[in-house]
Design a protein around this motif. Structure first.
Motif, mmCIF file in Angstrom:
data_model
loop_
_atom_site.group_PDB
_atom_site.id
_atom_site.type_symbol
_atom_site.label_atom_id
_atom_site.label_comp_id
_atom_site.label_asym_id
_atom_site.label_seq_id
_atom_site.Cartn_x
_atom_site.Cartn_y
_atom_site.Cartn_z
ATOM 1 N N PRO A 1 14.712 28.134 44.851
ATOM 2 C CA PRO A 1 15.440 28.379 45.914
ATOM 3 C C PRO A 1 17.125 27.871 45.580
ATOM 4 C CG PRO A 1 14.053 27.183 47.257
ATOM 5 C CD PRO A 1 13.814 26.723 45.410
ATOM 6 N N VAL A 2 17.231 27.461 44.677
ATOM 7 C CA VAL A 2 18.731 27.699 43.929
ATOM 8 C C VAL A 2 18.799 28.420 42.740
ATOM 9 C CG1 VAL A 2 20.258 26.078 42.210
ATOM 10 C CG2 VAL A 2 19.002 24.751 43.753
ATOM 11 N N LEU A 3 18.061 28.694 42.291
ATOM 12 C CA LEU A 3 17.885 30.090 41.263
ATOM 13 C C LEU A 3 18.675 31.286 42.124
ATOM 14 C CD1 LEU A 3 15.910 29.031 38.115
ATOM 15 C CD2 LEU A 3 17.832 29.071 38.379
ATOM 16 N N ASP A 4 18.007 31.382 43.303
ATOM 17 C CA ASP A 4 17.547 32.648 44.202
ATOM 18 C C ASP A 4 19.352 32.469 44.742
ATOM 19 O OD1 ASP A 4 15.044 33.164 43.822
ATOM 20 O OD2 ASP A 4 14.680 32.569 46.189
ATOM 21 N N HIS A 5 19.979 31.688 45.114
ATOM 22 C CA HIS A 5 21.526 31.394 45.454
ATOM 23 C C HIS A 5 21.941 31.600 44.862
ATOM 24 C CE1 HIS A 5 24.432 30.282 48.344
ATOM 25 N NE2 HIS A 5 24.966 29.277 47.013
ATOM 26 N N ALA A 6 22.138 31.629 42.936
ATOM 27 C CA ALA A 6 22.890 31.467 42.190
ATOM 28 C C ALA A 6 23.240 33.593 41.944
ATOM 29 C CB ALA A 6 22.580 31.002 41.302
ATOM 30 N N LEU A 7 21.331 33.918 41.949
ATOM 31 C CA LEU A 7 21.852 34.824 41.946
ATOM 32 C C LEU A 7 22.421 35.489 42.414
ATOM 33 C CD1 LEU A 7 17.684 35.637 40.251
ATOM 34 C CD2 LEU A 7 19.932 35.208 39.458
ATOM 35 N N THR A 8 22.465 35.550 44.260
ATOM 36 C CA THR A 8 23.536 36.089 45.251
ATOM 37 C C THR A 8 25.189 36.250 44.483
ATOM 38 O OG1 THR A 8 23.923 34.030 46.367
ATOM 39 C CG2 THR A 8 21.808 35.795 46.948
ATOM 40 N N LEU A 9 24.813 35.234 43.113
ATOM 41 C CA LEU A 9 26.689 34.820 43.135
ATOM 42 C C LEU A 9 27.363 35.710 42.353
ATOM 43 C CD1 LEU A 9 26.435 31.207 43.133
ATOM 44 C CD2 LEU A 9 27.734 32.544 45.258
ATOM 45 N N PRO A 10 29.068 36.574 42.729
ATOM 46 C CA PRO A 10 28.353 37.679 41.441
ATOM 47 C C PRO A 10 29.459 37.002 40.244
ATOM 48 C CG PRO A 10 30.362 37.594 43.235
ATOM 49 C CD PRO A 10 29.058 36.317 43.751
ATOM 50 N N GLU A 11 29.715 36.108 39.933
ATOM 51 C CA GLU A 11 30.158 35.265 38.725
ATOM 52 C C GLU A 11 29.187 34.667 38.059
ATOM 53 O OE1 GLU A 11 33.207 34.391 42.498
ATOM 54 O OE2 GLU A 11 30.770 33.640 42.136
ATOM 55 N N VAL A 12 27.238 34.685 37.975
ATOM 56 C CA VAL A 12 26.535 34.547 37.405
ATOM 57 C C VAL A 12 25.788 35.747 36.721
ATOM 58 C CG1 VAL A 12 24.374 33.418 37.552
ATOM 59 C CG2 VAL A 12 25.538 32.542 39.465
ATOM 60 N N ASP A 13 25.984 35.356 35.653
ATOM 61 C CA ASP A 13 25.246 36.293 35.027
ATOM 62 C C ASP A 13 24.147 36.341 34.666
ATOM 63 O OD1 ASP A 13 23.702 37.728 33.323
ATOM 64 O OD2 ASP A 13 25.464 36.825 31.096
ATOM 65 N N PRO A 14 23.025 37.091 35.067
ATOM 66 C CA PRO A 14 21.247 36.644 35.750
ATOM 67 C C PRO A 14 20.619 36.604 34.695
ATOM 68 C CG PRO A 14 21.947 38.889 35.692
ATOM 69 C CD PRO A 14 23.478 38.289 35.868
ATOM 70 N N ALA A 15 21.109 36.596 32.986
ATOM 71 C CA ALA A 15 20.216 36.502 32.228
ATOM 72 C C ALA A 15 20.642 35.729 31.474
ATOM 73 C CB ALA A 15 20.792 38.270 31.405
ATOM 74 N N ARG A 16 21.868 35.099 31.721
ATOM 75 C CA ARG A 16 22.334 33.640 31.182
ATOM 76 C C ARG A 16 22.395 32.723 31.886
ATOM 77 N NH1 ARG A 16 27.198 35.451 26.621
ATOM 78 N NH2 ARG A 16 27.786 36.538 29.012
ATOM 79 N N ILE A 17 21.101 31.859 32.523
ATOM 80 C CA ILE A 17 20.943 31.040 33.173
ATOM 81 C C ILE A 17 20.532 30.084 32.314
ATOM 82 C CG2 ILE A 17 20.867 30.173 35.301
ATOM 83 C CD1 ILE A 17 20.502 31.991 36.371
ATOM 84 N N ALA A 18 20.902 28.399 32.068
ATOM 85 C CA ALA A 18 20.268 27.042 31.892
ATOM 86 C C ALA A 18 20.491 26.061 33.062
ATOM 87 C CB ALA A 18 21.941 26.522 30.433
ATOM 88 N N LEU A 19 19.247 25.625 32.902
ATOM 89 C CA LEU A 19 18.678 24.456 32.856
ATOM 90 C C LEU A 19 19.360 23.230 32.716
ATOM 91 C CD1 LEU A 19 17.284 24.128 35.930
ATOM 92 C CD2 LEU A 19 15.843 24.235 34.990
ATOM 93 N N LEU A 20 19.726 21.755 33.038
ATOM 94 C CA LEU A 20 20.056 20.806 32.611
ATOM 95 C C LEU A 20 19.776 20.241 34.018
ATOM 96 C CD1 LEU A 20 23.548 19.924 30.918
ATOM 97 C CD2 LEU A 20 22.428 17.972 32.117
#
Length: 413
Positions: free
Chosen positions: A210-229
């Motif tokens: 669900p967090v990634l679902d939300h992140a992908l609604t944000l225009p600032e987020v490049d969907p191909a370059r999401i890192a998880l820490l």
């Protein structure tokens, strides 16, 4: 690193070292930490709370005064430190979930952090991420207000830390390098445990999804370059999530963990199967007594058991030990990770020694083991006290793995 304070209480010393480490990104000041620590009675949870609360109150008042007089940077700095000091104040109180001091200090910590967040340029935005029938609290950090899609680091804390603390443990360092950041508290972590009563769950992909679902609604987020820490216990939760959610383009286990069940089964006589059986049994008075004795003998065990019961909703130390068995990436889970993975390891980790190496050995994806040593002053759990060194090496790897971040080197004001 030999203890500078609390030589007979490794848990109090580690939390002090953790606070010293947060100096790097504005979460503490050296003198404030020293004078507060000198007032604390070793092993006394009430003393720890009272002294950190007094320091936090004083520093928060400094922030409010500065803000009233229009000194925004001074106010921001004071609120950041006060937020971390309030976090410290309630840290050891979870043996009694009804203690009113927990919410008082926690709420003050969040309030101070949000005051500071609004004083950054651009502001750090508090967010609520839809999750099942509720929301997860978090923060969105933007490099600038252009709306340009950028590589983004989604991050979370571990067994005992908050989303607010992640500012000092990766978020500020990422934004300096041109990464957007989305930090959050999942179930069992302070933002959900204290007010919503949510407890940890091992299937962390159900949280990160669900967090990634939300992140992908944000225009600032490049969907191909999401890192998880994942920080601390996040070092097993993040790999677990990445194994099942391949939207993660790069994974950072800070530090790596393969199997938390090893921690609770290793002191139990017999082989692993017998230890698991005894931990899960309806009744085992003998093992209950052994665990109680271990808590009396070791400050680290005492704290870990009380904290574990609180965040797992376990009624006894043995029940917490049984719950911990489910937190692992064994049985082929680690092997499902496909994205490039960085596994960090502290040579003198007092909590999860050997776990990063186990995780690394089971990975089939592109991988790197990043080891930190005593000579570097970075050998403690999660490189406490060496944040500049640690995150330079972590984010240099991420730059090389995902491609240099847009506007790398950008510094927030």
């Amino acid at each position: 690193m030999e203890p500078v304070f609390f030589p007979d209480d490794p848990q109090f010393w580690f939390e002090t070292l953790r606070t010293f480490g947060h100096i790097t990104y504005g979460g503490a000041d050296f003198g404030e930490t020293v004078v507060t620590t000198q007032r604390i009675k070793a092993g006394d949870y009430d003393s720890w709370h009272d002294e950190w609360l007094a320091t936090a109150d004083r520093v928060a008042d400094e922030g409010r005064t500065a803000l009233t007089h229009g000194h925004r940077i001074s106010a921001r700095d004071a609120f950041l430190r006060a937020s971390n000091y309030y976090r410290n104040a309630e840290f050891f109180l979870h043996g009694d979930a009804t203690d009113p001091r927990i919410l008082h200090a926690y709420d003050a910590s969040v309030a101070c952090f949000r005051e500071a967040a609004g004083l950054f340029t651009p502001p750090i935005e508090p967010i609520a991420i839809p999750y099942e029938n509720t929301t997860l609290p978090g923060y969105l950090y933007r490099v600038d207000d252009s709306g340009t899609p950028r590589p983004t680091v989604v991050m979370f804390n571990g067994f005992d830390g908050s989303a607010e603390e992640m500012h000092f443990v990766g978020a500020a360092a990422a934004v300096e390098r041109g990464y957007n950041v989305l930090s959050f508290d999942g179930p069992g972590q302070p933002g959900t445990r204290h007010h919503q009563g949510l407890l940890f769950r091992p299937d962390w992909e159900s949280v990160v999804g669900p967090v990634l679902d939300h992140a992908l609604t944000l225009p600032e987020v490049d969907p191909a370059r999401i890192a998880l820490l994942g920080n601390s216990m996040g070092g097993v939760l993040a790999p677990r999530a990445a194994a099942f959610d391949h939207r993660v383009a790069a994974l950072i286990a800070f530090d790596g963990i393969y199997d938390l069940g090893t921690i609770t089964t290793s002191p139990v006589p017999g082989d692993r199967a017998e230890a698991e059986r005894r931990l899960r049994a309806d009744h085992d008075p003998e093992l209950d007594a052994v665990l109680e004795e271990a808590m009396a003998a070791s400050p680290m065990v005492r704290w870990a058991m009380q904290q574990g019961m609180y965040v797992m909703g376990a009624e006894s130390p043995r029940a917490f030990g049984a719950a911990y068995l489910d937190y692992h990436v064994r049985e082929g889970i680690a092997e499902k990770i496909t994205c490039p993975t960085l596994v960090c390891a502290g040579a003198d980790d007092g909590f999860f020694a050997g776990q990063p190496e186990l995780l690394y050995a089971h990975l089939n994806c592109p991988k790197k083991l990043l080891e930190f040593t005593a000579e570097q002053g970075a050998a403690a759990h999660c490189q406490a006290g060496a944040q500049r060194l640690a995150f330079a090496r972590v984010y240099d790897w991420l730059d090389e793995t995902m491609g240099a971040a847009a506007s790398a080197g950008s510094v927030r004001s």
